[in-house]
Design a protein around this motif. Structure first.
Motif: not given
Length: 676
Positions: A89, A93-94, A111-112, A114-115, A133
């Motif tokens: 990860l 960024d996501t 994509s995650a 949250y960043s 995160f």
């Protein structure tokens, strides 16, 4: 459709049909490259021909830095392994992806939510990755590996920042809060609730990383100390263990393999330490290939390697072998190669003018795996030219529109200036020696057809050989080389021919058309009846031409770098170790990595599989068929299995397809595995 290429099966179409009553059938057709790419490759490849997959070639690349992810990795990056894949990860960024060691490929995942920031971390448990995160966030989520989906879970008890870390005892998730606190939390997976545990003896911050072994959690305190803590799950108490050799003053992810914990010191150092759990002691391990920052390392069980990420806004990662205390692949070059760089093999060494408009000259000791500086060249190299070995000397053009021609003596480590070339040499100037006799042969490049020979004994040039045929001008990517008797020539930019020069008759003949467009980074060598070629021009393509059969074979791709998948370019080169039959490739383009390729006696792997993504048929009450159109070699076979699910959570067993009949239970979701 399935067709035969040499002795290998190639699958270019697969149709899955789900039929329903009084409703139009739902189907999925795999026939385009982009469709195949949505699946998982094991021992098969879809890189050689558009819309087809086939068994991978049997040779194998080994390199120091492996296929890079699409984004540079820096602060806040989280890494974890499920034992087969390494998951990343990217910090701030996501972007979320996984690396498959068997294919040296990255697969971009959902994509995650949250960043990621300082304090982000992931841990694997029972088919899921649990993630916090960091970055002053409480958000906490779980990634479902089978279904490639994220689910948000209950927030952490407080905002997570530097020193935040996750680990598991195999049942629940444990977390360090970090952020200069002593907070230690437990997430009970069965209830989805957080609870507070006994805090650490002192505050935790950057450099902390939680791991678990046999009833205990271990972590460095971090925050510019060398303190090591252990937490007993049974007793709920902390103990202070033997201090690490040096203080850690930067974020780093620890890797655990068996009863040993590995930690990179980071902080722009090349240091890695190992903690022996049984002996409560520390050891200093082999230095990293380059200085690292921020990210750290993770253990991947399937290949029994520790993956070490360089971080600091770079893309590279390395594979560390704990059994040998060393890193896979040839050692990185001393300085970045550029235009004018080349690789020439002689006597157990690979010699390399660095190029990049410098006079720097190195050799790589294949036995000790070390680079050594040699006498500087008489002039700077900065053009797409190649050198050659003849007898006990190495010969080089300077290029760059000069007539300069040099000889290097490896025994004396000295250079001599030889008779000037008969014409100015530019990009595409290439030298070849047929293995015996008095003559070197040369092209001078610059989009010309000129072909010369050089008398070694007389130190003189002759304009007697027949020039190159029309439409095969020597330019960027042109290469002249020998099979030990005659010469072969790969034409340069704007052309596309493989030619042969028969010395005894002074004649050229066309051998084959090239399956790639030559340019900067293209190079070719002969070995054992075959011509090996790296395509260059930013591509990772790697080809073999068998002279007796007249067939091209696409081999495993070279490494490609960065988000735009850069392959070999200016300064890219290919050479063969004629003693051990190993090829070495340099990408050039200021990339330090050099890769080795082990040639296999077989053209292809014996078997491989392709696994489809999970397909949603929406609504289905009966199967129609799984269809292929096939023509198979007599010594080969293709098999199919399917599994289905009503909810993408609970799956049936893999069931063989009989003919075109799907044997799995009728359900909304289906997945196919193809064995070749």
């Amino acid at each position: 459709m399935i067709k035969r290429v040499g002795q290998v099966l190639v699958l270019s179409g697969l149709l899955i049909l789900g039929g329903v009553v009084n409703v139009k059938a739902t189907s999925f057709d795999y026939s385009e490259t982009a469709e195949w790419e949505t699946g998982v490759f094991n021992g098969v490849t879809g890189e050689s021909s558009a819309g087809e997959i086939k068994l991978r070639s049997a040779g194998e690349w080994e390199q120091r830095a492996w296929q890079t992810p699409e984004l540079p990795l820096t602060t806040g990056t989280a890494i974890e392994s499920d034992g087969e894949y390494v998951y990343v990860l990217a910090g701030y960024d996501t972007w979320f992806a996984r690396y498959h060691q068997a294919t040296n490929r990255w697969e971009v995942l959902a994509s995650a939510p949250y960043s990621a920031g300082y304090g982000s971390d992931m841990v694997y448990l029972d088919g899921y990755l649990y993630a916090m995160f960091g970055g002053y966030q409480k958000e906490y989520a779980r990634y479902d590996i089978t279904n490639n989906t994220w689910t948000e879970l209950a927030d952490t008890p407080d905002l997570v920042y530097r020193g935040g870390s996750l680990a598991t005892n195999g049942t629940d998730i444990y977390a360090l809060h970090g952020n200069s606190t002593t907070d230690f939390w437990k997430y009970t997976t069965s209830t989805g609730e957080w609870s507070m545990l006994t805090g650490t003896p002192a505050t935790i911050n950057y450099g902390a990383s939680l791991v678990y072994n046999d009833g205990y959690f271990y972590t460095l305190r971090g925050v510019s100390t060398n303190t090591m803590y252990r937490y007993s799950v049974a007793a709920g108490t902390w103990s202070t263990m033997t201090n690490m050799t040096a203080v850690i003053a930067e974020d780093s992810h620890a890797a655990i393999r068996g009863a040993y914990i590995y930690i990179t010191l980071n902080g722009n150092t090349t240091t890695m330490y190992r903690y022996d759990i049984a002996g409560n002691s520390w050891s200093t391990m082999a230095v990293l290939p380059q200085a690292s920052r921020y990210v750290g390392s993770v253990y991947n069980a399937i290949d029994d390697m520790i993956y070490v990420f360089r971080g600091n806004g770079t893309y590279e990662f390395w594979k560390y072998d704990p059994d040998t205390d060393g890193y896979l692949g040839p050692v990185d070059m001393t300085l970045a190669p550029g235009s004018g760089s080349d690789l020439v093999y002689y006597g157990g060494y690979i010699y390399q003018p660095r190029g990049a408009n410098t006079t720097t000259f190195y050799r790589y000791n294949l036995t000790s795996k070390t680079w050594e500086s040699r006498a500087v060249a008489p002039a700077a190299f900065n053009d797409d030219t190649t050198g050659v070995v003849a007898g006990s000397y190495l010969y080089f053009f300077q290029g760059s529109n000069t007539t300069n021609f040099y000889r290097y003596d490896p025994a004396a480590d000295s250079w001599a200036t030889m008779a000037v070339a008969p014409a100015n040499v530019n990009y595409g100037g290439s030298l070849a020696y047929p293995g015996s006799g008095d003559y070197l042969y040369a092209t001078v490049g610059g989009y010309t057809l000129k072909h010369y020979r050089y008398s070694i004994s007389g130190n003189s040039w002759e304009d007697t050989p027949t020039d190159l045929p029309n439409n095969s001008e020597a330019s960027y990517g042109a290469r002249l080389f020998s099979d030990g008797t005659n010469l072969y020539y790969v034409s340069g930019s704007r052309t596309g021919f493989l030619l042969k020069y028969t010395i005894s008759t002074d004649t050229w003949s066309e051998v084959a058309s090239l399956p790639y467009a030559p340019y900067w980074g293209s190079d070719a060598v002969y070995w054992d009846g075959n011509i090996y070629i790296q395509a260059g021009y930013y591509k990772g393509q790697f080809w073999r031409y068998n002279i007796s059969s007249g067939e091209w074979l696409y081999l495993d791709s070279l490494n490609e770098y960065y988000g735009y998948h850069q392959g070999a370019y200016n300064g890219g080169a290919l050479v063969v170790d004629t003693i051990n039959a190993i090829l070495y490739s340099a990408v050039g383009a200021s990339i330090l990595n050099m890769a080795s390729y082990s040639i296999d006696a077989n053209d292809y792997l014996a078997s491989g599989t392709w696994i489809s993504p999970v397909e949603d048929l929406t609504y289905v009450t009966a199967w129609t068929s799984l269809v292929e159109t096939a023509t198979k070699p007599g010594d080969s076979s293709i098999s199919y299995e399917t599994r289905t699910s009503a909810d993408k959570v609970t799956w049936g067993e893999w069931t063989a397809v009989a003919g075109t009949t799907i044997g799995s239970s009728v359900n909304r979701y289906i997945q196919v595995i193809k064995g070749m």
